[in-house]
Design a protein around this motif. Sequence first.
Motif, PDB file in Angstrom:
ATOM      1  N   ALA A  90      -4.126   0.110  -5.387  1.00 17.18           N
ATOM      2  CA  ALA A  90      -4.032   0.298  -3.944  1.00 17.18           C
ATOM      3  C   ALA A  90      -5.194   1.120  -3.421  1.00 17.18           C
ATOM      4  O   ALA A  90      -5.746   0.841  -2.347  1.00 17.18           O
ATOM      5  N   VAL A  91      -5.592   2.178  -4.156  1.00 16.93           N
ATOM      6  CA  VAL A  91      -6.721   3.004  -3.730  1.00 16.93           C
ATOM      7  C   VAL A  91      -8.002   2.193  -3.723  1.00 16.93           C
ATOM      8  O   VAL A  91      -8.817   2.268  -2.780  1.00 16.93           O
ATOM      9  N   LEU A 131      -8.036   0.036  -0.707  1.00 16.99           N
ATOM     10  CA  LEU A 131      -8.340   0.741   0.540  1.00 16.99           C
ATOM     11  C   LEU A 131      -9.819   1.092   0.623  1.00 16.99           C
ATOM     12  O   LEU A 131     -10.416   1.064   1.715  1.00 16.99           O
ATOM     13  N   LYS A 170      -4.013   7.783   0.138  1.00 17.26           N
ATOM     14  CA  LYS A 170      -3.912   6.516   0.864  1.00 17.26           C
ATOM     15  C   LYS A 170      -4.001   6.734   2.373  1.00 17.26           C
ATOM     16  O   LYS A 170      -4.699   5.987   3.081  1.00 17.26           O
ATOM     17  N   ILE A 195       0.827  -1.210   0.000  1.00 17.04           N
ATOM     18  CA  ILE A 195       0.000   0.000   0.000  1.00 17.04           C
ATOM     19  C   ILE A 195       0.860   1.258   0.000  1.00 17.04           C
ATOM     20  O   ILE A 195       0.722   2.128  -0.849  1.00 17.04           O
ATOM     21  N   THR A 210      -1.182  10.601  -4.367  1.00 16.75           N
ATOM     22  CA  THR A 210      -1.548   9.225  -4.045  1.00 16.75           C
ATOM     23  C   THR A 210      -1.245   8.902  -2.591  1.00 16.75           C
ATOM     24  O   THR A 210      -2.046   8.242  -1.898  1.00 16.75           O
ATOM     25  N   THR A 211      -0.114   9.345  -2.093  1.00 24.49           N
ATOM     26  CA  THR A 211       0.248   9.068  -0.700  1.00 24.49           C
ATOM     27  C   THR A 211      -0.740   9.718   0.260  1.00 24.49           C
ATOM     28  O   THR A 211      -1.184   9.099   1.248  1.00 24.49           O
ATOM     29  N   LYS A 233      -6.854   5.362   4.759  1.00 26.00           N
ATOM     30  CA  LYS A 233      -6.491   4.526   5.900  1.00 26.00           C
ATOM     31  C   LYS A 233      -7.075   5.105   7.194  1.00 26.00           C
ATOM     32  O   LYS A 233      -7.553   4.350   8.066  1.00 26.00           O
TER      33      LYS A 233
END
Length: 785
Positions: free
Chosen positions: A738-739, A742, A695, A678, A691-692, A699
Amino acid sequence: MGVDDVPLDDKAKRMRDLLSSFYSTDPPPSLPANASSKYATLDTINTITFDADQYMNLLVQKSNLEGLLQRHVEMAAEIKNLDTDLQMLVYENYNKFISATETIKRMNSNIVGMESNMEQLLDKILTVQSKSDGVNTSLFEKREHIEKLHRTRNLLRKVQFIYDLPSRLGKCIKSEAYADAVRFYTGAMPIFKAYGDSSFQDCKRASEEAVAVIIRNLQGKVYSDSESIQSRAEAAVLLKQLNFPIDSLKAKLLEKLEQSLTDLQLDCGESINVLIVDKQILQEEIPADSAASTTHEDSTHEFAEAIRAFRAIFPDSEKQLTKLAKDLVIKHFEATEQRIRRQIFPEELLKMLRIIWTDVLLMDEVLPEAALPDFSFEAARASVELYIDSTFLQLVQDISDAVTKIPSKSKEATEEAFQLQSALDAGKRAVTDGSMNVLKEFRLLLDADFGLLLKLRDFIIDWVQEGFQNFFKKLDDRFLTLSGQNSLTSNDQDLTEGTQKEKVLSGLVLLLSQLCVFIEQSAIPRITEEIATSFSGGGLRGYEYGPAFVPAEICRIFRSDAEKFLSLYIRMRSQKVSVLLRKRFTAPNWVKHKEPREVHMFVELFLQELDVVGTEVKQILPQGLKRKHRRTDSNGSTASSRSNPLRDDKITRSNTQKARSQLLETHLAKLFKQKMEIFTKVEHTQDSVLTTILKLCLKSLQEFVRLYTFNRSGFQQIQLDIQFMRTPVKDIAEDEAAVDFLLDEVIVAAAERCLDPIPLEPPILDKLIQEKLSKTKEQNFSSLA
């Protein structure tokens, strides 16, 4: 062996012996007459004790017949040569004897008659002497009378001078020719001492009255502020010649000299005409022969001449004059340092230092004992070092102002309105152009051609290199202060709920991160190259301290800062969204939540925050490589194992047990899903930062969901909100897989915390999403209209 074969030294020696035997009666040294025959040798043929029989016996014993014949031939040749040499000597000496004889004859003929001439000359000398004695005798009485009359005439002149002295002194007083008056009076002093109480009593009294007036006038000149220092010194010299006690004048004259120091300092400050407007120099160059420069130069010359005169008056005043001269230099440098603290420019500094050095050289001519060049060198070291340090401090401030004065589009500045790109460009220009301008200014100091700065050349090189090292460290500290941290290792609690001791704009932190990258990759290499070109050398620091400028260390510091500032920006933005999420989940009662009617307002706020982040990063971060990681429905993917069970048409409202069975299947699918990374390393690109942050926000959303218990309607509301934001957030994310993962985790977490996890049917879910989209379009159209 013939005579020609005899060595030159032997032949010359033989000739000398022959001449000596011919002209001298003393026999040459030889063996005694009674010498034993055993000591005889063949060389005794040239001695006076030569024995022919003994020689022949010895020759027969030592030589054979052939040798005897050879010796016979040699001796015959030698005899012949000796006869020839002797004949030549006789001829030469005969010619010399002839010449000497003729010379003697001529001398005899010339001397004849000289004795009679000498006797005539003696008679004439005696006649002249007798006549001279007669003249002297006849003129003796008249000469004495003439000399007596001459002495009387001189005495009368002196008497007349004494009688005329009071009137002469009065004329000198009227014309202020005090030097002539003192000369006249001191010339008459011997006569007054001898006859002042008798013959010249009245003249003496009148002269003393006039001298008293002169003394008062000279004292007035010494104490007058309108008189020049040179005039006062000349008046003091005249008072000293009149035997006036001038010790009381010494303190007064020193006070006047000290007062003149202030005037010289003001002249130095006023001789520089510089106008500073908006940190740009508008300088009117003063010609070398301008009035200000000429006035200061004249004042300094006058001061130097006053010191010269003071030394003549007071020979024991060297220590006091040295202190005055050093005070002058100290005040010059104090004025210079005051200008430096008010932001001086290199041209102005060079002018002031040149004036100081000119004054020092002039003072050194009249007072070499003060060693002013060495003293001024030490003071100049401190001033130039202060100038270099102040210049670097100002450069730090200029860079700080460039990055903090971010222009905005509206009067009420918001983070969205900041123009980060212009601020970043301004910061880059401030670093590069500012550093190059600073090096250019310092280069002027190195190119100076007068002695004071020539001695400081190596020091200046070391100060510039060390100054850049300290400059970047101070710039690093300033960046830390601007980011709201004394240390980048501070606890995250400082950022909780978006509050800090000092409010720091997140855009500024992002800007500092990119500026650090620029400094490391572009600014430091360029500055290093310029320093190596123009400021190489120095080396006065000593090898034990290492090099003054270490680019690798500075690059390491700013590389680390760039990463930490970027992490700080991501943390600030993520925690701001966390505040929004906390408010969202704290407000409602999720166990009694009503059936969802529309997408919740927090979704719009969440997407707006992402838009703000996108606006900021797109201004100053590069776009980066487009590498979209999309999910597929392949075997083992997170889409097939997580999303499908929740969207499956087989889950119905009426069968709770079946829904829970589907949830159990979802948990079992986790054990066999494809492992997904992730959180990866953040790069300085738009996609990576966006993106970070996304995420981290998702989260956080998942963690908030795990803290609450939901009824069926609450779970469906979460499902609706997540499904609505799925498309927008996947469009801005670099790593869609990854998105998407999540987002599924949020729904699964809500299902896990739900009492009755029955999801919305797809038709209803799609209908609510379309209604929200239509409503959003209408709002956007209205706002644009």
